[in-house]
Scaffold this motif. Structure first.
Motif, PDB file in Angstrom:
ATOM      1  N   PRO A 164       0.806  -1.228   0.000  1.00  0.00           N
ATOM      2  CA  PRO A 164       0.000   0.000   0.000  1.00  0.00           C
ATOM      3  C   PRO A 164       0.840   1.280   0.000  1.00  0.00           C
ATOM      4  CG  PRO A 164      -0.285  -1.203   2.077  1.00  0.00           C
ATOM      5  CD  PRO A 164       0.499  -2.095   1.170  1.00  0.00           C
ATOM      6  N   GLN A 165       1.971   1.268   0.692  1.00  0.00           N
ATOM      7  CA  GLN A 165       2.772   2.496   0.758  1.00  0.00           C
ATOM      8  C   GLN A 165       3.369   2.845  -0.600  1.00  0.00           C
ATOM      9  OE1 GLN A 165       5.257   1.524   4.195  1.00  0.00           O
ATOM     10  NE2 GLN A 165       3.970   2.829   5.467  1.00  0.00           N
ATOM     11  N   GLU A 166       3.849   1.814  -1.306  1.00  0.00           N
ATOM     12  CA  GLU A 166       4.391   2.047  -2.653  1.00  0.00           C
ATOM     13  C   GLU A 166       3.289   2.509  -3.610  1.00  0.00           C
ATOM     14  OE1 GLU A 166       7.480   2.120  -3.701  1.00  0.00           O
ATOM     15  OE2 GLU A 166       8.345   1.503  -1.784  1.00  0.00           O
ATOM     16  N   TYR A 167       2.120   1.894  -3.469  1.00  0.00           N
ATOM     17  CA  TYR A 167       0.970   2.248  -4.311  1.00  0.00           C
ATOM     18  C   TYR A 167       0.585   3.714  -4.111  1.00  0.00           C
ATOM     19  CZ  TYR A 167      -3.994   2.256  -5.782  1.00  0.00           C
ATOM     20  OH  TYR A 167      -5.213   2.554  -6.350  1.00  0.00           O
ATOM     21  N   LEU A 168       0.512   4.142  -2.853  1.00  0.00           N
ATOM     22  CA  LEU A 168       0.144   5.534  -2.541  1.00  0.00           C
ATOM     23  C   LEU A 168       1.173   6.505  -3.106  1.00  0.00           C
ATOM     24  CD1 LEU A 168      -1.080   5.043   1.138  1.00  0.00           C
ATOM     25  CD2 LEU A 168      -2.507   5.644  -0.836  1.00  0.00           C
ATOM     26  N   LYS A 169       2.438   6.167  -2.920  1.00  0.00           N
ATOM     27  CA  LYS A 169       3.522   7.023  -3.389  1.00  0.00           C
ATOM     28  C   LYS A 169       3.458   7.171  -4.918  1.00  0.00           C
ATOM     29  CE  LYS A 169       7.770   5.639  -2.491  1.00  0.00           C
ATOM     30  NZ  LYS A 169       8.726   4.931  -1.607  1.00  0.00           N
ATOM     31  N   GLU A 170       3.151   6.053  -5.585  1.00  0.00           N
ATOM     32  CA  GLU A 170       3.154   6.040  -7.049  1.00  0.00           C
ATOM     33  C   GLU A 170       1.970   6.808  -7.639  1.00  0.00           C
ATOM     34  OE1 GLU A 170       4.688   5.694 -10.446  1.00  0.00           O
ATOM     35  OE2 GLU A 170       5.632   4.271  -9.070  1.00  0.00           O
ATOM     36  N   PHE A 171       0.772   6.622  -7.072  1.00  0.00           N
ATOM     37  CA  PHE A 171      -0.437   7.113  -7.746  1.00  0.00           C
ATOM     38  C   PHE A 171      -1.149   8.275  -7.043  1.00  0.00           C
ATOM     39  CE2 PHE A 171      -0.111   2.689  -9.320  1.00  0.00           C
ATOM     40  CZ  PHE A 171      -0.071   2.954 -10.687  1.00  0.00           C
ATOM     41  N   TYR A 172      -0.777   8.591  -5.809  1.00  0.00           N
ATOM     42  CA  TYR A 172      -1.583   9.573  -5.069  1.00  0.00           C
ATOM     43  C   TYR A 172      -0.816  10.795  -4.585  1.00  0.00           C
ATOM     44  CZ  TYR A 172      -5.240   6.289  -5.760  1.00  0.00           C
ATOM     45  OH  TYR A 172      -6.140   5.478  -6.375  1.00  0.00           O
ATOM     46  N   SER A 173       0.366  10.995  -5.134  1.00  0.00           N
ATOM     47  CA  SER A 173       1.044  12.263  -4.868  1.00  0.00           C
ATOM     48  C   SER A 173       0.436  13.301  -5.802  1.00  0.00           C
ATOM     49  CB  SER A 173       2.539  12.126  -5.145  1.00  0.00           C
ATOM     50  OG  SER A 173       3.046  11.049  -4.388  1.00  0.00           O
ATOM     51  N   VAL A 174       0.156  14.486  -5.280  1.00  0.00           N
ATOM     52  CA  VAL A 174      -0.473  15.511  -6.118  1.00  0.00           C
ATOM     53  C   VAL A 174       0.492  15.986  -7.204  1.00  0.00           C
ATOM     54  CG1 VAL A 174      -1.396  17.858  -6.147  1.00  0.00           C
ATOM     55  CG2 VAL A 174      -2.207  16.225  -4.470  1.00  0.00           C
ATOM     56  N   SER A 175       1.762  16.079  -6.849  1.00  0.00           N
ATOM     57  CA  SER A 175       2.733  16.351  -7.911  1.00  0.00           C
ATOM     58  C   SER A 175       3.897  15.394  -7.733  1.00  0.00           C
ATOM     59  CB  SER A 175       3.197  17.801  -7.872  1.00  0.00           C
ATOM     60  OG  SER A 175       3.466  18.175  -6.557  1.00  0.00           O
ATOM     61  N   ASP A 176       4.452  14.938  -8.857  1.00  0.00           N
ATOM     62  CA  ASP A 176       5.536  13.969  -8.777  1.00  0.00           C
ATOM     63  C   ASP A 176       6.880  14.683  -8.614  1.00  0.00           C
ATOM     64  OD1 ASP A 176       6.207  14.996 -11.242  1.00  0.00           O
ATOM     65  OD2 ASP A 176       5.360  13.326 -12.375  1.00  0.00           O
ATOM     66  N   SER A 177       7.949  13.933  -8.701  1.00  0.00           N
ATOM     67  CA  SER A 177       9.284  14.507  -8.477  1.00  0.00           C
ATOM     68  C   SER A 177       9.615  15.609  -9.489  1.00  0.00           C
ATOM     69  CB  SER A 177      10.336  13.400  -8.528  1.00  0.00           C
ATOM     70  OG  SER A 177      10.117  12.594  -9.667  1.00  0.00           O
ATOM     71  N   CYS A 202     -11.871   0.047  -0.729  1.00  0.00           N
ATOM     72  CA  CYS A 202     -11.279   1.376  -0.527  1.00  0.00           C
ATOM     73  C   CYS A 202      -9.767   1.382  -0.764  1.00  0.00           C
ATOM     74  CB  CYS A 202     -11.566   1.875   0.885  1.00  0.00           C
ATOM     75  SG  CYS A 202     -10.956   0.759   2.174  1.00  0.00           S
ATOM     76  N   GLY A 203      -9.137   0.187  -0.717  1.00  0.00           N
ATOM     77  CA  GLY A 203      -7.682   0.175  -0.773  1.00  0.00           C
ATOM     78  C   GLY A 203      -7.134   0.938   0.430  1.00  0.00           C
ATOM     79  N   PRO A 204      -5.937   1.540   0.291  1.00  0.00           N
ATOM     80  CA  PRO A 204      -5.383   2.315   1.399  1.00  0.00           C
ATOM     81  C   PRO A 204      -5.725   3.802   1.281  1.00  0.00           C
ATOM     82  CG  PRO A 204      -3.692   1.985  -0.264  1.00  0.00           C
ATOM     83  CD  PRO A 204      -4.953   1.362  -0.809  1.00  0.00           C
ATOM     84  N   THR A 205      -6.747   4.149   0.465  1.00  0.00           N
ATOM     85  CA  THR A 205      -6.973   5.552   0.092  1.00  0.00           C
ATOM     86  C   THR A 205      -8.203   6.171   0.756  1.00  0.00           C
ATOM     87  OG1 THR A 205      -8.338   5.088  -1.871  1.00  0.00           O
ATOM     88  CG2 THR A 205      -5.950   5.065  -2.174  1.00  0.00           C
ATOM     89  N   ILE A 206      -8.181   7.513   0.825  1.00  0.00           N
ATOM     90  CA  ILE A 206      -9.324   8.263   1.367  1.00  0.00           C
ATOM     91  C   ILE A 206      -9.878   9.277   0.374  1.00  0.00           C
ATOM     92  CG2 ILE A 206      -8.509   8.085   3.761  1.00  0.00           C
ATOM     93  CD1 ILE A 206      -7.875  11.301   3.200  1.00  0.00           C
ATOM     94  N   TYR A 207      -9.186   9.487  -0.765  1.00  0.00           N
ATOM     95  CA  TYR A 207      -9.584  10.562  -1.690  1.00  0.00           C
ATOM     96  C   TYR A 207     -11.049  10.441  -2.091  1.00  0.00           C
ATOM     97  CZ  TYR A 207      -9.590   7.314  -5.606  1.00  0.00           C
ATOM     98  OH  TYR A 207      -9.909   6.254  -6.434  1.00  0.00           O
ATOM     99  N   GLN A 208     -11.533   9.185  -2.224  1.00  0.00           N
ATOM    100  CA  GLN A 208     -12.899   8.935  -2.702  1.00  0.00           C
ATOM    101  C   GLN A 208     -13.957   9.285  -1.647  1.00  0.00           C
ATOM    102  OE1 GLN A 208     -10.619   6.773  -1.834  1.00  0.00           O
ATOM    103  NE2 GLN A 208     -11.486   5.047  -0.741  1.00  0.00           N
ATOM    104  N   LEU A 209     -13.515   9.585  -0.428  1.00  0.00           N
ATOM    105  CA  LEU A 209     -14.456   9.906   0.662  1.00  0.00           C
ATOM    106  C   LEU A 209     -14.497  11.388   0.993  1.00  0.00           C
ATOM    107  CD1 LEU A 209     -13.490   6.935   3.019  1.00  0.00           C
ATOM    108  CD2 LEU A 209     -15.490   7.086   1.495  1.00  0.00           C
ATOM    109  N   LEU A 210     -13.626  12.172   0.372  1.00  0.00           N
ATOM    110  CA  LEU A 210     -13.487  13.577   0.794  1.00  0.00           C
ATOM    111  C   LEU A 210     -14.713  14.414   0.469  1.00  0.00           C
ATOM    112  CD1 LEU A 210      -9.721  14.008  -0.112  1.00  0.00           C
ATOM    113  CD2 LEU A 210     -10.716  14.011   2.196  1.00  0.00           C
ATOM    114  N   SER A 211     -15.299  14.227  -0.710  1.00  0.00           N
ATOM    115  CA  SER A 211     -16.555  14.934  -1.015  1.00  0.00           C
ATOM    116  C   SER A 211     -17.723  14.229  -0.343  1.00  0.00           C
ATOM    117  CB  SER A 211     -16.779  14.982  -2.532  1.00  0.00           C
ATOM    118  OG  SER A 211     -15.805  15.815  -3.130  1.00  0.00           O
ATOM    119  N   ALA A 212     -17.681  12.900  -0.332  1.00  0.00           N
ATOM    120  CA  ALA A 212     -18.778  12.098   0.224  1.00  0.00           C
ATOM    121  C   ALA A 212     -19.043  12.410   1.687  1.00  0.00           C
ATOM    122  CB  ALA A 212     -18.444  10.617   0.056  1.00  0.00           C
ATOM    123  N   CYS A 213     -17.985  12.700   2.453  1.00  0.00           N
ATOM    124  CA  CYS A 213     -18.170  12.827   3.906  1.00  0.00           C
ATOM    125  C   CYS A 213     -18.996  14.053   4.282  1.00  0.00           C
ATOM    126  CB  CYS A 213     -16.829  12.814   4.642  1.00  0.00           C
ATOM    127  SG  CYS A 213     -15.899  14.345   4.534  1.00  0.00           S
TER     128      CYS A 213
END
Length: 255
Positions: free
Chosen positions: A13-26, A60-71
Motif C-alpha cells: 500500500p505504501q508504494e501504491y500511494l507514493k506512485e499514484f496519489y502524490s499531487v505532484s511527482d518529483s 477502498c484500498g489504502p486511500t481516502i480521496y474517494q471519501l473527501l466529497s462524500a463525507c
C-alpha cells in the motif's frame, strides 16, 4: 489474472500511494488522473439525493480521496477492503499515526473545489470521525462483508476496485449483484471504473485489470437492479506506461 491471494501477499500500500496519489511527482507535474477523479467525485456527490445516514466504501484500498466529497453528505462511513495491509494503512491515517500517508495536498484540493481551501484540517477531522468501521470485504461472496451482516446502506461508493477484483465479465456482473444487495431500495451506487485497461503496474509489479467498455459496465449495473442516473466518460492522458487505461467511467445509479 492477479488473484486475491497475490493482493494479500504482494500489494504494497505504501508504494501504491507514493506512485499514484502524490499531487505532484518529483518533476513537479500535477497528477491529472487523480485530479480528474476528485473533480468528478465532487460533482457526483453534489447531485440531488446523494445524502443519507450510511455510506459504504467497497474496495477502498489504502486511500481516502474517494471519501473527501462524500463525507459532507453522510453521517457515518464504513470502509472495506480485501487486504489486511490496505486496511492497516488506512487505519494508520484514521488514527493520525506517525508514518501515515500525507493526504493534505489532496484534501486541500477538494476543499478548493468546495470553495474554501483553508477548511482542510476541519475536513480531515470530520472524515476521521465519520469512518466508524474498517471491515474486510470480498466482492465475490454473496455477502461481500461476510461474516458481518450490515443493515442496508444509503449509498455505496466503489472506485477502481471491481475491474481489478473480477477475472471476467460474469464475475464482474455477479459482484455488482452482490454489492447491490447491501443498498437500501432508493439508495445509490457511485462508481469510478477504468475502461479498456488490462494492467496497472508499480514497484516492479504488474496487476491485471478486466478490460471493460462503457456499455458493459452500464448494463451490469442495470442488471444488478439499478437505474443509471449519471454517466460520464473522460479520456486518460496517453503516455503513462504504469497503466494502459484508455478512459475513466464515472457513474451514479439508483436502486
Amino acid at each position: 489474472f492477479t488473484n486475491a491471494e497475490v493482493y494479500q501477499q504482494s500489494f504494497d500500500p505504501q508504494e501504491y500511494l507514493k506512485e499514484f496519489y502524490s499531487v505532484s511527482d518529483s518533476q513537479g507535474e500535477r497528477n491529472p488522473f487523480l485530479m480528474q477523479n476528485l473533480r468528478t467525485l465532487f460533482k457526483m456527490f453534489s447531485l440531488d439525493g446523494l445524502r443519507g445516514d450510511t455510506l459504504l466504501d467497497i474496495g477502498c484500498g489504502p486511500t481516502i480521496y474517494q471519501l473527501l466529497s462524500a463525507c459532507e453528505h453522510f453521517q457515518e462511513i464504513i470502509a472495506s477492503d480485501y487486504t489486511d495491509r490496505n486496511r492497516q494503512e488506512l487505519e494508520k491515517w484514521l488514527k493520525n499515526e506517525a508514518g501515515a500517508f500525507d493526504w493534505r495536498p489532496v484534501v486541500k484540493y477538494v476543499c478548493e473545489l468546495e470553495g474554501d481551501r483553508e477548511k482542510w484540517a476541519e475536513k480531515e477531522e470530520k472524515l476521521r470521525k465519520k469512518v466508524r468501521q474498517v471491515l474486510k470485504c470480498d466482492v465475490t461472496k454473496a455477502n461481500p462483508m461476510d461474516p458481518v451482516s450490515l443493515p442496508p446502506v444509503d449509498c455505496i461508493v466503489s472506485t477502481l476496485c471491481l475491474e481489478a477484483a473480477c477475472k471476467d465479465l460474469a464475475t464482474f456482473r455477479s459482484a455488482l449483484r452482490n454489492i447491490a444487495a447491501l443498498v437500501k431500495p432508493g439508495g445509490h451506487l457511485v462508481m469510478v471504473t477504468v475502461l479498456q485497461e488490462t494492467y496497472y503496474a508499480f514497484n516492479k509489479q504488474v496487476f491485471s485489470c478486466l478490460h471493460l467498455e462503457r456499455n458493459m459496465v452500464e448494463e451490469a449495473v442495470e442488471s444488478a437492479g439499478f437505474d443509471v442516473k449519471f454517466s460520464e466518460v473522460q479520456p486518460c492522458l496517453p503516455g503513462d506506461d504504469r497503466a494502459d487505461c484508455q478512459a475513466v467511467l464515472s457513474l451514479v445509479a439508483r436502486r
